[in-house]
Design an enzyme around this catalytic site. Structure first.
Site: not given
Length: 397
Positions: A136, A166
């Site tokens: 992540h 991200d």
């Protein structure tokens, strides 16, 4: 502020990416954000959703079309291949090897359409020791080296939510790569594969941080440098009403304006006096007035002192309101950021003002455009190759 779909429909013809067709395989955060950026500047996005998937978690799907499809079936693979022949871009967010296992990797789709731009948005890239691993934002940012810089002195590194990897190093960098490939295609008439991974993307976004380490603003441990809360004149301070102000008075002329606003004199607190003592003085000063009172003092100065606004407060700030920085979300009625940067002739328009697609909402129309008959579509649905969206009628009782 923009609040109507009419704004979009009246300006589609002048948007920078008008006519660009994109296939976006449904995913989380970075991929959908990449598609959002392209859509906001005029691209037509078809999102490939898994049958039964929870698409409500895609908060940036507005204005896209949804084709609900079982890509593990032979028929589903054929549909994707047919779509790729009519598309300019594919955005896929899976681990390396997943699409190849389905027969939908770059090799296969570029054979179908040599002008196709195949953008692979992954965590660690298409090869390397970490390539097949899960991760992540916090993991990608950690491996990039950038996370080591975030945090206060004596504390663990602090991840800045999931912004830097991200969205900055991932979705936005992928959109940038797609634009570059589209531009290059004008001269070569050839597509190509984009390996956009969030480790390298985050590191690249942090290029200045890497390249500036020899400058005197660095050199100390985390949280003890000028730009990482190590100095009191580049810091945040609480106000009397429990809100906060941001102080970024790096240059002497700006620092002088801060002292004036705080009613302090340079001989009382010189810019490079004892940091701990000065921070205590600033902290005590800012606690004496509310955020609004400090804004009244600093708003017309070059002190580099601004309010720290919440997500709810930022849209109504006079500066943001004057520039129409935020638009009204069709889904929630809340104000959300509009497209940036602004283009003078072909500006982007946020698709947030339009509805988000329901899973499979456009399955029938997309297949019809590919030449499928009604009976063929019904057969595919009965075989669980596709899913169509049927709106439940509202009871009249």
């Amino acid at each position: 502020m923009f609040s109507s779909c009419d704004v979009l429909s009246n300006n589609l013809c002048s948007m920078a990416l008008k006519g660009i067709k994109v296939l976006e395989f449904g995913g989380l955060a970075p991929g959908p954000f990449c598609g959002m950026v392209l859509a906001d500047f005029g691209a037509a996005i078809t999102r490939i959703d898994r049958i039964g998937a929870n698409v409500e978690v895609d908060c940036v799907g507005n204005g896209k079309s949804s084709l609900a499809l079982n890509v593990k079936s032979k028929e589903g693979v054929n549909i994707i291949k047919k779509l790729s022949r009519k598309s300019d871009v594919v955005i896929e967010p899976f681990r390396p090897g997943v699409m190849e296992g389905l027969g939908l990797g770059p090799k296969e789709l570029l054979q179908e359409n040599p002008r196709l731009i195949y953008a692979r948005l992954t965590g660690y890239g298409d090869k390397g020791a970490y390539s097949p691993r899960a991760g992540h934002d916090i993991n990608y940012l950690g491996l990039s080296g950038i996370l080591s810089l975030f945090g206060r002195a004596g504390e663990n590194p602090i991840a800045p939510v999931n912004l830097a990897a991200d969205f900055a190093g991932g979705g936005l960098m992928c959109a940038f790569g797609i634009i570059l490939a589209l531009l290059e295609r004008q001269s070569s008439n050839m597509g190509q594969v984009i390996d956009c991974n969030m480790v390298e993307g985050a590191a690249y976004v942090g290029s200045w941080l890497y390249r500036s380490q020899h400058l005197p603003i660095w050199g100390n441990s985390r949280g003890n440098n000028i730009l990482d809360t190590g100095r009191y004149f580049y810091e945040t301070y609480e106000t009397k009403d429990g809100k906060y102000m941001a102080v970024g008075a790096l240059e002497p002329q700006f620092y002088a304006q801060v002292l004036k606003g705080l009613e302090l004199k340079d001989d009382e607190i010189s810019q490079f006096d004892d940091n701990k003592a000065c921070k205590k003085v600033f902290r005590e000063k800012f606690l004496q007035k509310t955020q609004a009172e400090w804004c009244k003092i600093f708003d017309k100065t070059d002190a580099c002192v601004t309010p720290i606004l919440s997500l709810e407060e930022a849209p109504s700030h006079p500066h943001n309101a004057e520039r129409n920085t935020f638009v009204v979300s069709h889904e929630t009625g809340q104000l959300v950021p509009g497209p940036a940067p602004r283009l003078s002739r072909t500006p982007g328009i946020s698709r947030a003002i339009t509805p988000a697609p329901k899973r499979g909402q456009h399955t029938i129309s997309i297949l019809q455009d590919l030449g499928y008959t009604s009976s063929e579509i019904t057969k595919l649905e009965n075989m669980n190759v596709i899913e169509t969206y049927q709106e439940v009628p509202t009871s009249k009782l």
